[in-house]
Design a protein around this motif. Sequence first.
Motif, PDB file in Angstrom:
ATOM      1  N   LEU A 155      -0.684  -4.589   9.151  1.00 36.70           N
ATOM      2  CA  LEU A 155      -1.446  -3.493   8.581  1.00 36.70           C
ATOM      3  C   LEU A 155      -2.841  -3.987   8.221  1.00 36.70           C
ATOM      4  O   LEU A 155      -3.007  -5.147   7.818  1.00 36.70           O
ATOM      5  CB  LEU A 155      -0.759  -2.939   7.325  1.00 36.70           C
ATOM      6  CG  LEU A 155       0.463  -2.029   7.516  1.00 36.70           C
ATOM      7  CD1 LEU A 155       1.036  -1.626   6.159  1.00 36.70           C
ATOM      8  CD2 LEU A 155       0.106  -0.785   8.322  1.00 36.70           C
ATOM      9  N   PRO A 156      -3.860  -3.118   8.347  1.00 33.96           N
ATOM     10  CA  PRO A 156      -5.226  -3.559   8.021  1.00 33.96           C
ATOM     11  C   PRO A 156      -5.407  -3.801   6.532  1.00 33.96           C
ATOM     12  O   PRO A 156      -4.772  -3.133   5.699  1.00 33.96           O
ATOM     13  CB  PRO A 156      -6.091  -2.395   8.504  1.00 33.96           C
ATOM     14  CG  PRO A 156      -5.180  -1.209   8.508  1.00 33.96           C
ATOM     15  CD  PRO A 156      -3.820  -1.732   8.851  1.00 33.96           C
ATOM     16  N   VAL A 157      -6.251  -4.750   6.223  1.00 39.68           N
ATOM     17  CA  VAL A 157      -6.561  -5.092   4.840  1.00 39.68           C
ATOM     18  C   VAL A 157      -7.895  -4.452   4.454  1.00 39.68           C
ATOM     19  O   VAL A 157      -8.835  -4.412   5.261  1.00 39.68           O
ATOM     20  CB  VAL A 157      -6.617  -6.620   4.660  1.00 39.68           C
ATOM     21  CG1 VAL A 157      -7.152  -6.982   3.284  1.00 39.68           C
ATOM     22  CG2 VAL A 157      -5.233  -7.223   4.849  1.00 39.68           C
ATOM     23  N   ILE A 177      -3.342   2.296  -3.102  1.00 40.29           N
ATOM     24  CA  ILE A 177      -3.398   0.948  -2.552  1.00 40.29           C
ATOM     25  C   ILE A 177      -2.539  -0.004  -3.365  1.00 40.29           C
ATOM     26  O   ILE A 177      -2.194   0.262  -4.522  1.00 40.29           O
ATOM     27  CB  ILE A 177      -4.847   0.401  -2.501  1.00 40.29           C
ATOM     28  CG1 ILE A 177      -5.462   0.356  -3.917  1.00 40.29           C
ATOM     29  CG2 ILE A 177      -5.709   1.238  -1.559  1.00 40.29           C
ATOM     30  CD1 ILE A 177      -6.825  -0.330  -3.980  1.00 40.29           C
ATOM     31  N   ALA A 178      -2.205  -1.131  -2.754  1.00 34.23           N
ATOM     32  CA  ALA A 178      -1.543  -2.246  -3.432  1.00 34.23           C
ATOM     33  C   ALA A 178      -2.374  -3.494  -3.186  1.00 34.23           C
ATOM     34  O   ALA A 178      -2.904  -3.686  -2.072  1.00 34.23           O
ATOM     35  CB  ALA A 178      -0.126  -2.440  -2.909  1.00 34.23           C
ATOM     36  N   ARG A 179      -2.497  -4.324  -4.194  1.00 34.00           N
ATOM     37  CA  ARG A 179      -3.273  -5.557  -4.019  1.00 34.00           C
ATOM     38  C   ARG A 179      -2.468  -6.564  -3.202  1.00 34.00           C
ATOM     39  O   ARG A 179      -1.297  -6.827  -3.510  1.00 34.00           O
ATOM     40  CB  ARG A 179      -3.665  -6.166  -5.361  1.00 34.00           C
ATOM     41  CG  ARG A 179      -4.654  -7.316  -5.201  1.00 34.00           C
ATOM     42  CD  ARG A 179      -5.224  -7.776  -6.512  1.00 34.00           C
ATOM     43  NE  ARG A 179      -4.261  -8.573  -7.264  1.00 34.00           N
ATOM     44  CZ  ARG A 179      -4.553  -9.270  -8.358  1.00 34.00           C
ATOM     45  NH1 ARG A 179      -5.770  -9.234  -8.863  1.00 34.00           N
ATOM     46  NH2 ARG A 179      -3.626  -9.966  -8.969  1.00 34.00           N
ATOM     47  N   VAL A 180      -3.093  -7.123  -2.191  1.00 30.17           N
ATOM     48  CA  VAL A 180      -2.480  -8.181  -1.393  1.00 30.17           C
ATOM     49  C   VAL A 180      -2.749  -9.516  -2.061  1.00 30.17           C
ATOM     50  O   VAL A 180      -1.840 -10.279  -2.373  1.00 30.17           O
ATOM     51  CB  VAL A 180      -3.017  -8.154   0.056  1.00 30.17           C
ATOM     52  CG1 VAL A 180      -2.412  -9.292   0.873  1.00 30.17           C
ATOM     53  CG2 VAL A 180      -2.711  -6.805   0.704  1.00 30.17           C
ATOM     54  N   GLU A 181      -4.025  -9.803  -2.310  1.00 30.58           N
ATOM     55  CA  GLU A 181      -4.450 -10.941  -3.126  1.00 30.58           C
ATOM     56  C   GLU A 181      -5.938 -10.799  -3.374  1.00 30.58           C
ATOM     57  O   GLU A 181      -6.673 -10.243  -2.553  1.00 30.58           O
ATOM     58  CB  GLU A 181      -4.154 -12.281  -2.425  1.00 30.58           C
ATOM     59  CG  GLU A 181      -4.861 -12.469  -1.101  1.00 30.58           C
ATOM     60  CD  GLU A 181      -4.559 -13.833  -0.477  1.00 30.58           C
ATOM     61  OE1 GLU A 181      -3.825 -14.608  -1.098  1.00 30.58           O
ATOM     62  OE2 GLU A 181      -5.071 -14.082   0.622  1.00 30.58           O
ATOM     63  N   GLY A 182      -6.391 -11.272  -4.527  1.00 33.45           N
ATOM     64  CA  GLY A 182      -7.806 -11.202  -4.843  1.00 33.45           C
ATOM     65  C   GLY A 182      -8.354  -9.801  -4.705  1.00 33.45           C
ATOM     66  O   GLY A 182      -7.826  -8.841  -5.267  1.00 33.45           O
ATOM     67  N   ASP A 183      -9.432  -9.668  -3.914  1.00 34.19           N
ATOM     68  CA  ASP A 183     -10.055  -8.370  -3.667  1.00 34.19           C
ATOM     69  C   ASP A 183      -9.572  -7.732  -2.373  1.00 34.19           C
ATOM     70  O   ASP A 183     -10.237  -6.864  -1.810  1.00 34.19           O
ATOM     71  CB  ASP A 183     -11.583  -8.529  -3.625  1.00 34.19           C
ATOM     72  CG  ASP A 183     -12.178  -8.807  -4.990  1.00 34.19           C
ATOM     73  OD1 ASP A 183     -11.617  -8.320  -5.991  1.00 34.19           O
ATOM     74  OD2 ASP A 183     -13.190  -9.526  -5.064  1.00 34.19           O
ATOM     75  N   GLU A 201       6.622  -3.306   0.981  1.00 36.17           N
ATOM     76  CA  GLU A 201       6.626  -3.412   2.441  1.00 36.17           C
ATOM     77  C   GLU A 201       5.206  -3.400   2.998  1.00 36.17           C
ATOM     78  O   GLU A 201       4.898  -4.109   3.967  1.00 36.17           O
ATOM     79  CB  GLU A 201       7.443  -2.262   3.030  1.00 36.17           C
ATOM     80  CG  GLU A 201       8.942  -2.396   2.773  1.00 36.17           C
ATOM     81  CD  GLU A 201       9.706  -1.127   3.076  1.00 36.17           C
ATOM     82  OE1 GLU A 201       9.077  -0.172   3.604  1.00 36.17           O
ATOM     83  OE2 GLU A 201      10.918  -1.077   2.775  1.00 36.17           O
ATOM     84  N   ALA A 202       4.310  -2.615   2.393  1.00 34.82           N
ATOM     85  CA  ALA A 202       2.917  -2.584   2.849  1.00 34.82           C
ATOM     86  C   ALA A 202       2.235  -3.920   2.608  1.00 34.82           C
ATOM     87  O   ALA A 202       1.471  -4.409   3.455  1.00 34.82           O
ATOM     88  CB  ALA A 202       2.168  -1.459   2.132  1.00 34.82           C
ATOM     89  N   ALA A 234      12.016   3.830  -4.320  1.00 31.59           N
ATOM     90  CA  ALA A 234      11.476   4.023  -2.983  1.00 31.59           C
ATOM     91  C   ALA A 234       9.970   3.805  -2.954  1.00 31.59           C
ATOM     92  O   ALA A 234       9.423   3.271  -1.979  1.00 31.59           O
ATOM     93  CB  ALA A 234      11.812   5.424  -2.478  1.00 31.59           C
ATOM     94  N   GLY A 235       9.283   4.209  -4.020  1.00 29.49           N
ATOM     95  CA  GLY A 235       7.847   3.993  -4.100  1.00 29.49           C
ATOM     96  C   GLY A 235       7.492   2.524  -4.192  1.00 29.49           C
ATOM     97  O   GLY A 235       6.564   2.043  -3.519  1.00 29.49           O
ATOM     98  N   LEU A 236       8.222   1.795  -5.019  1.00 25.45           N
ATOM     99  CA  LEU A 236       7.979   0.351  -5.143  1.00 25.45           C
ATOM    100  C   LEU A 236       8.315  -0.370  -3.847  1.00 25.45           C
ATOM    101  O   LEU A 236       7.611  -1.309  -3.448  1.00 25.45           O
ATOM    102  CB  LEU A 236       8.805  -0.206  -6.300  1.00 25.45           C
ATOM    103  CG  LEU A 236       8.384   0.260  -7.704  1.00 25.45           C
ATOM    104  CD1 LEU A 236       9.378  -0.228  -8.747  1.00 25.45           C
ATOM    105  CD2 LEU A 236       6.987  -0.229  -8.046  1.00 25.45           C
ATOM    106  N   ASP A 237       9.376   0.061  -3.186  1.00 26.91           N
ATOM    107  CA  ASP A 237       9.741  -0.552  -1.903  1.00 26.91           C
ATOM    108  C   ASP A 237       8.641  -0.330  -0.870  1.00 26.91           C
ATOM    109  O   ASP A 237       8.303  -1.246  -0.100  1.00 26.91           O
ATOM    110  CB  ASP A 237      11.053   0.030  -1.392  1.00 26.91           C
ATOM    111  CG  ASP A 237      12.263  -0.447  -2.188  1.00 26.91           C
ATOM    112  OD1 ASP A 237      12.119  -1.435  -2.941  1.00 26.91           O
ATOM    113  OD2 ASP A 237      13.331   0.175  -2.058  1.00 26.91           O
ATOM    114  N   ALA A 238       8.058   0.873  -0.846  1.00 27.70           N
ATOM    115  CA  ALA A 238       6.990   1.164   0.112  1.00 27.70           C
ATOM    116  C   ALA A 238       5.772   0.297  -0.155  1.00 27.70           C
ATOM    117  O   ALA A 238       5.127  -0.207   0.782  1.00 27.70           O
ATOM    118  CB  ALA A 238       6.617   2.643   0.045  1.00 27.70           C
ATOM    119  N   ALA A 239       5.454   0.083  -1.429  1.00 33.00           N
ATOM    120  CA  ALA A 239       4.318  -0.772  -1.777  1.00 33.00           C
ATOM    121  C   ALA A 239       4.583  -2.212  -1.360  1.00 33.00           C
ATOM    122  O   ALA A 239       3.714  -2.885  -0.786  1.00 33.00           O
ATOM    123  CB  ALA A 239       4.053  -0.688  -3.278  1.00 33.00           C
TER     124      ALA A 239
END
Length: 321
Positions: free
Chosen positions: A58-60, A15-21, A48-49, A41-46
């Motif tokens: 994308l669902p949170v 997972i990547a944090r969007v914000e907060g929890d 972009e997600a 490529a891994g950082l770019d995928a994170a």
Amino acid sequence: MKLGMIRHEGTPLVIARVEGDRAVAIDAYRWMEDLIEAEAAGLDAAHEAIVAAQAGRLPVIDVSNADWMPPNPRPSKILGCAVNNNNLNNKAMKPMTAPMFFIKGRSALTAHNKTIDILKDHGPSIPEPEPVVVFGKRAKNVSPEEALDYVFGYTLTNDVTASGVKFTQDSIALKQTADIVKPHHTAWRPKFEGDDTWLLFIYHSKSKAADTFASMGPWLTTKDEIADPNKLTVRGYIGDECYADDSTANYFFSVERVIAEASKWFTMEPGDCIHTGTASKGTEKHPRGNIGTYLNQYDGYLTDVEVEGLGRLSNRINLEK
């Protein structure tokens, strides 16, 4: 970015944090080590997600009560840099000439909000709050000047030390004959009176690498968020009390020197970890800091690690009954 791993509906999820929890799944990679090895490529995928989650494409995922895993649960090795703090080294008979290391297997890993399990045989056991370097690419014989180029990011750990078993079951003094004892055997310690042919041995595996003695997480912070790993505030808590309030500026060896020295002896692979040095400076109520904080006295309590810029790691102490 802040990246992590959880079990979601029983399945490991990067997972990547969007914000907060709030976080978003990075479905392109099954394990964090896969994302790390993918480099850009891994950082770019994170990234972009995260953007897609912010836009509602994308669902949170709510991770406030997530089943956390260590952020990179499959390292080939975990190194610890021992006694790398001026609060400890000012008591040394002779200053260290190079960073000292111990090693842990991945079986020692546990995660945010999990228990730290202490056996009766471990005896008195202390916490060690500290940052962790996570490697982004293979490193061998790197210089201090280029060391940070090999870092993917940083997480935090509670590097538990069972000093009870270290100095009982795992230490031994052998009386040898004079022809066996060489200068390098005793150069590091005081000389005893008379016929000084004692050789002292301490083995760290049970005291440092037992199950749950390498709690990490919850987040793995990419290195671009940390301007200088040698200027991070590090605090340790037992319950609501702060027992250690220190800084990586108080390290005896810089993070760069620790990385370079490790790569001299060990080939560091993507996802591998180094605990860079414990926070040791105490507080008014806990003047001896971490070395005077015995987890055995706090069964059922939370013990937390907080590192500036990296977040807060929480674990509950569980003593063998």
